[in-house]
Write a protein that holds these residues in place. Sequence first.
Motif, PDB file in Angstrom:
ATOM      1  N   ALA A 154       0.835  -1.204   0.000  1.00 34.98           N
ATOM      2  CA  ALA A 154       0.000   0.000   0.000  1.00 34.98           C
ATOM      3  C   ALA A 154       0.870   1.254   0.000  1.00 34.98           C
ATOM      4  O   ALA A 154       0.594   2.221  -0.735  1.00 34.98           O
ATOM      5  CB  ALA A 154      -0.936  -0.013   1.207  1.00 34.98           C
ATOM      6  N   ASN A 155       1.933   1.250   0.804  1.00 33.69           N
ATOM      7  CA  ASN A 155       2.816   2.413   0.892  1.00 33.69           C
ATOM      8  C   ASN A 155       3.512   2.706  -0.431  1.00 33.69           C
ATOM      9  O   ASN A 155       3.675   3.864  -0.824  1.00 33.69           O
ATOM     10  CB  ASN A 155       3.868   2.201   1.979  1.00 33.69           C
ATOM     11  N   VAL A 156       3.939   1.652  -1.113  1.00 32.47           N
ATOM     12  CA  VAL A 156       4.639   1.843  -2.391  1.00 32.47           C
ATOM     13  C   VAL A 156       3.687   2.438  -3.425  1.00 32.47           C
ATOM     14  O   VAL A 156       4.069   3.329  -4.192  1.00 32.47           O
ATOM     15  CB  VAL A 156       5.220   0.501  -2.885  1.00 32.47           C
ATOM     16  N   ILE A 157       2.442   1.983  -3.431  1.00 34.86           N
ATOM     17  CA  ILE A 157       1.480   2.512  -4.404  1.00 34.86           C
ATOM     18  C   ILE A 157       1.168   3.979  -4.121  1.00 34.86           C
ATOM     19  O   ILE A 157       1.108   4.803  -5.037  1.00 34.86           O
ATOM     20  CB  ILE A 157       0.194   1.668  -4.405  1.00 34.86           C
ATOM     21  N   THR A 158       0.986   4.326  -2.865  1.00 34.35           N
ATOM     22  CA  THR A 158       0.662   5.724  -2.527  1.00 34.35           C
ATOM     23  C   THR A 158       1.880   6.642  -2.621  1.00 34.35           C
ATOM     24  O   THR A 158       1.732   7.859  -2.683  1.00 34.35           O
ATOM     25  CB  THR A 158       0.080   5.832  -1.112  1.00 34.35           C
ATOM     26  N   GLY A 159       3.075   6.059  -2.595  1.00 28.90           N
ATOM     27  CA  GLY A 159       4.292   6.857  -2.621  1.00 28.90           C
ATOM     28  C   GLY A 159       4.857   7.135  -1.248  1.00 28.90           C
ATOM     29  O   GLY A 159       5.847   7.861  -1.112  1.00 28.90           O
ATOM     30  N   ALA A 160       4.281   6.553  -0.211  1.00 30.08           N
ATOM     31  CA  ALA A 160       4.773   6.768   1.149  1.00 30.08           C
ATOM     32  C   ALA A 160       6.127   6.095   1.376  1.00 30.08           C
ATOM     33  O   ALA A 160       6.888   6.491   2.257  1.00 30.08           O
ATOM     34  CB  ALA A 160       3.758   6.238   2.165  1.00 30.08           C
ATOM     35  N   GLU A 161       6.429   5.047   0.593  1.00 27.76           N
ATOM     36  CA  GLU A 161       7.725   4.378   0.650  1.00 27.76           C
ATOM     37  C   GLU A 161       8.201   4.112  -0.769  1.00 27.76           C
ATOM     38  O   GLU A 161       7.376   3.845  -1.659  1.00 27.76           O
ATOM     39  CB  GLU A 161       7.621   3.019   1.367  1.00 27.76           C
ATOM     40  N   THR A 162       9.507   4.170  -0.978  1.00 30.18           N
ATOM     41  CA  THR A 162      10.046   3.769  -2.272  1.00 30.18           C
ATOM     42  C   THR A 162      10.094   2.241  -2.324  1.00 30.18           C
ATOM     43  O   THR A 162      10.102   1.578  -1.276  1.00 30.18           O
ATOM     44  CB  THR A 162      11.472   4.306  -2.485  1.00 30.18           C
ATOM     45  N   PRO A 163      10.106   1.666  -3.512  1.00 31.11           N
ATOM     46  CA  PRO A 163      10.220   0.211  -3.610  1.00 31.11           C
ATOM     47  C   PRO A 163      11.437  -0.330  -2.867  1.00 31.11           C
ATOM     48  O   PRO A 163      11.358  -1.356  -2.176  1.00 31.11           O
ATOM     49  CB  PRO A 163      10.345  -0.023  -5.120  1.00 31.11           C
ATOM     50  N   GLU A 164      12.560   0.370  -2.978  1.00 32.19           N
ATOM     51  CA  GLU A 164      13.790  -0.087  -2.340  1.00 32.19           C
ATOM     52  C   GLU A 164      13.696  -0.002  -0.819  1.00 32.19           C
ATOM     53  O   GLU A 164      14.133  -0.926  -0.113  1.00 32.19           O
ATOM     54  CB  GLU A 164      14.972   0.750  -2.836  1.00 32.19           C
ATOM     55  N   ALA A 165      13.102   1.077  -0.312  1.00 32.49           N
ATOM     56  CA  ALA A 165      12.967   1.233   1.143  1.00 32.49           C
ATOM     57  C   ALA A 165      12.009   0.187   1.711  1.00 32.49           C
ATOM     58  O   ALA A 165      12.254  -0.370   2.797  1.00 32.49           O
ATOM     59  CB  ALA A 165      12.477   2.642   1.475  1.00 32.49           C
ATOM     60  N   ALA A 166      10.927  -0.076   0.998  1.00 31.15           N
ATOM     61  CA  ALA A 166       9.966  -1.078   1.450  1.00 31.15           C
ATOM     62  C   ALA A 166      10.613  -2.452   1.508  1.00 31.15           C
ATOM     63  O   ALA A 166      10.447  -3.206   2.483  1.00 31.15           O
ATOM     64  CB  ALA A 166       8.754  -1.098   0.518  1.00 31.15           C
ATOM     65  N   ALA A 167      11.373  -2.798   0.466  1.00 34.99           N
ATOM     66  CA  ALA A 167      12.049  -4.098   0.423  1.00 34.99           C
ATOM     67  C   ALA A 167      13.075  -4.224   1.541  1.00 34.99           C
ATOM     68  O   ALA A 167      13.190  -5.278   2.188  1.00 34.99           O
ATOM     69  CB  ALA A 167      12.713  -4.287  -0.937  1.00 34.99           C
ATOM     70  N   GLU A 168      13.808  -3.159   1.787  1.00 33.97           N
ATOM     71  CA  GLU A 168      14.818  -3.169   2.855  1.00 33.97           C
ATOM     72  C   GLU A 168      14.163  -3.362   4.221  1.00 33.97           C
ATOM     73  O   GLU A 168      14.661  -4.123   5.070  1.00 33.97           O
ATOM     74  CB  GLU A 168      15.618  -1.863   2.822  1.00 33.97           C
ATOM     75  N   ARG A 169      13.050  -2.688   4.444  1.00 32.71           N
ATOM     76  CA  ARG A 169      12.337  -2.830   5.724  1.00 32.71           C
ATOM     77  C   ARG A 169      11.820  -4.253   5.910  1.00 32.71           C
ATOM     78  O   ARG A 169      11.929  -4.827   6.999  1.00 32.71           O
ATOM     79  CB  ARG A 169      11.180  -1.821   5.784  1.00 32.71           C
ATOM     80  N   LEU A 170      11.267  -4.826   4.858  1.00 31.73           N
ATOM     81  CA  LEU A 170      10.768  -6.200   4.937  1.00 31.73           C
ATOM     82  C   LEU A 170      11.916  -7.175   5.206  1.00 31.73           C
ATOM     83  O   LEU A 170      11.774  -8.119   5.999  1.00 31.73           O
ATOM     84  CB  LEU A 170      10.053  -6.591   3.651  1.00 31.73           C
ATOM     85  N   GLN A 171      13.057  -6.951   4.556  1.00 32.94           N
ATOM     86  CA  GLN A 171      14.201  -7.839   4.743  1.00 32.94           C
ATOM     87  C   GLN A 171      14.735  -7.765   6.175  1.00 32.94           C
ATOM     88  O   GLN A 171      15.041  -8.791   6.789  1.00 32.94           O
ATOM     89  CB  GLN A 171      15.309  -7.485   3.750  1.00 32.94           C
ATOM     90  N   GLN A 172      14.814  -6.574   6.710  1.00 33.02           N
ATOM     91  CA  GLN A 172      15.283  -6.417   8.090  1.00 33.02           C
ATOM     92  C   GLN A 172      14.346  -7.120   9.070  1.00 33.02           C
ATOM     93  O   GLN A 172      14.794  -7.766  10.028  1.00 33.02           O
ATOM     94  CB  GLN A 172      15.409  -4.931   8.444  1.00 33.02           C
ATOM     95  N   GLY A 173      13.045  -6.991   8.823  1.00 36.19           N
ATOM     96  CA  GLY A 173      12.072  -7.649   9.689  1.00 36.19           C
ATOM     97  C   GLY A 173      12.182  -9.161   9.634  1.00 36.19           C
ATOM     98  O   GLY A 173      12.132  -9.853  10.659  1.00 36.19           O
ATOM     99  N   LEU A 174      12.344  -9.706   8.421  1.00 32.33           N
ATOM    100  CA  LEU A 174      12.462 -11.156   8.266  1.00 32.33           C
ATOM    101  C   LEU A 174      13.751 -11.667   8.898  1.00 32.33           C
ATOM    102  O   LEU A 174      13.760 -12.690   9.594  1.00 32.33           O
ATOM    103  CB  LEU A 174      12.416 -11.519   6.781  1.00 32.33           C
TER     104      LEU A 174
END
Length: 419
Positions: A390-410
Amino acid sequence: MTKTIRLALLTSTLLTGAAWAQDVTLTIESWRNDDLAIWQEKIIPAFEAANPGIKINFAPSAPPEYNAVLNSKLDAGSAGDLITCRPFDASLELFKKGKLADLSDLAAMANFSDVAKSAWQTDDGAQTFCVPMASVIHGFIYNKTAFDELGLTPPRTEAEFFALLDKIKEDGTYIPMAMGTADQWEAATMGYQNIGPNYWHGEEGRKALIEGTSSLTDDGWVAPFRQLAKWKDYLGDGFEAQTYPDSQNLFTLGRAAIYPAGSWEIGVFGPQIGGAFEMGAFPPPVPAEGDTCYISDHTDIALGMNAATKHPEEARKFLEWVGSSEFASLYANALPGFFSLNSAPVEMEDPLAREFVGWRETCEPTIRSTYQILSRGTPNLENETWTASANVITGAETPEAAAERLQQGLAAWHAPQQK
């Protein structure tokens, strides 16, 4: 009354009583309360006609309450004989607690592939505890009338997909795509998990993520976010506040040309649209011409046996039937969009359902990337992917930032990702 008549009446009474005593009623627990009529009118009568003495009671709960209600009933010893199984961890946990019986030796299990059974097995695949019933397939449903008016054909590649969206937007008659971000899961399920397998290469990429040989910051996992970021320009005004029902309404009312979809919508959309326009479907466009096509053919629903049932023999008999080609055809056609996982071919009656299931012939199937193992920890990767999409579509997060956050969480809890 003569002795002969009394004896005849007594014999009749005893025989009737014996017949009554043989009748066993099996209760099915389920979250699918929307298909109650189908069970009562089609599925149950078919089984009972061939199996006198066994009655079936389909007793669903409201979907959001199902897990809690089921767990309470199982703990209290009041749950039904047959348990409708969600895929992966929720059902696996019930099996580990001894609430679901081991069905590995059920003869009907031979009718299902390892992929079909994977959602209801132990991690090592040694034990299977639910009989697979159906999967759902992701893709795009489109308004054929709109396409005909604008002279459009379904796209094969990502470039063709965006050229198509540009034409629809330029014409201005229709919203190019009906999808919102208010509910978040919609953006992930019909967005990221829909198009993503073409980039992470389906099962190959999904298993590599589990094994730790790839990460969510690799290009195959960031690329779908990059595509989602471009969707913003085609979703219409106010998509940020648009809910899932809003998206459904935009499409069924003929205001949007394309609907990023799960096949479960087939049975919903048909009656709502009536004859207003004809629907078609196309699979997620591949990145480039000649690339292998992948689809999310996600294991969705199965049926298991309460380990504490008082009627294990009758319950297993019903489960053998659920694993049969007869049930597969009956269920898949009664609920178009919920496709059989049985290895026996099923002839689909609904034309749109035929389009979806036909992709199995040309595309490699996979399941949603977050469902097996990868959402067991905190933060939960499935829920985090909702937010990220949702954030990537709205522009609240960049694709790269979203992926990095997900990777850190995992990596915070999944050992193979801790390098």
